[in-house]
Design a protein around this motif. Structure first.
Motif, PDB file in Angstrom:
ATOM      1  N   THR A  23     -35.402  26.147 -40.748  1.00  0.00           N
ATOM      2  CA  THR A  23     -34.171  26.142 -41.540  1.00  0.00           C
ATOM      3  C   THR A  23     -32.921  26.097 -40.666  1.00  0.00           C
ATOM      4  OG1 THR A  23     -34.013  28.572 -41.612  1.00  0.00           O
ATOM      5  CG2 THR A  23     -35.326  27.487 -43.327  1.00  0.00           C
TER       6      THR A  23
ATOM      7  N   ASP B  59     -37.448  28.126 -36.114  1.00  0.00           N
ATOM      8  CA  ASP B  59     -37.084  28.313 -37.516  1.00  0.00           C
ATOM      9  C   ASP B  59     -36.712  26.954 -38.110  1.00  0.00           C
ATOM     10  OD1 ASP B  59     -36.049  28.944 -39.986  1.00  0.00           O
ATOM     11  OD2 ASP B  59     -34.810  30.602 -39.266  1.00  0.00           O
TER      12      ASP B  59
ATOM     13  N   SER C  90     -30.595  24.363 -37.900  1.00  0.00           N
ATOM     14  CA  SER C  90     -30.312  23.053 -37.314  1.00  0.00           C
ATOM     15  C   SER C  90     -29.642  23.222 -35.956  1.00  0.00           C
ATOM     16  CB  SER C  90     -29.403  22.241 -38.242  1.00  0.00           C
ATOM     17  OG  SER C  90     -28.174  22.919 -38.458  1.00  0.00           O
TER      18      SER C  90
END
Length: 214
Positions: free
Chosen positions: A97, A95, A99
């Motif tokens: 998005t 993903d 972190s």
């Protein structure tokens, strides 16, 4: 976040030189074991012995460096943050998005998963492969230390040494995968091990969930 030198020149030299030597040892070792034929048995065996001695001296120097600098503390395992890092490696890396949950600092370079993996490599795989390798290399001198005719056999030593070599291969593959495919951008970890610099949390070691190295 600030770009700072996380990996010193020696760490980078040690890392890449060790990688080259381990690859050479695996290639020559598996040929000696009969997995394939490339250099020929005698040549492969000779290169395997030479490379092993070079790596032994590199590790002796690296151990000394870690002890006098206190960098050995970077490898102390910690359970804090382990679940979050495992979840990131198994799901989060897919993903864009999401972190990395681990906030690296100069005092805590390795996340909880890395600490466990490196500790297993240093405490389990490495001693086994060196002890069995040296026993195999000095087989003709076993009688001098009273090992000849005992419970330890050459076949048993060879079997354990080969098993440790496969364990090292598994670690190597996992290490390459983690270094090359789990960073964002994907080349981030490799770049930091080449340049030494990485964007890290400079003054917040408590956020890493790991004990700082003094």
């Amino acid at each position: 976040m600030q770009s700072v030198m996380v990996f010193s020149r020696f760490e980078r030299f040690w890392h890449w030189f060790q990688a080259v030597l381990i690859i050479a040892l695996m290639m020559t070792g598996f040929e000696v074991n009969g997995a394939y034929e490339w250099l020929g048995y005698e040549t492969a065996a000779q290169w395997h012995r030479w490379t092993a001695w070079v790596l032994i001296w590199l590790w002796v120097f690296a151990i000394f460096w870690h002890l006098i600098t206190g960098e050995w503390k970077q490898y102390i395992p910690t359970p804090r943050g382990m679940v979050e890092v495992i979840r990131y490696y198994s799901v989060g890396i897919f993903d864009p998005t999401v972190s990395h949950p681990y906030k690296k600092t100069r005092l805590a370079k390795h996340n909880p998963v890395q600490r466990v993996a490196y500790s297993a490599f240093n405490i389990l795989i490495t001693p086994i492969i060196w002890i069995t390798g040296l026993l195999y290399m000095f087989y003709n001198d076993w009688d001098v230390v009273g090992l000849d005719g005992g419970a330890i056999t050459l076949a048993g030593v060879a079997l354990v040494h080969t098993a440790a070599a496969f364990a090292m291969l598994v670690f190597f593959i996992g290490h390459v995968y983690m270094a090359g495919f789990t960073a964002k951008p994907f080349y981030g970890y490799i770049k930091s091990m080449i340049t030494g610099y990485e964007h890290v949390e400079v003054d917040e070691p408590a956020r890493t969930g790991a004990p700082p190295a003094e």
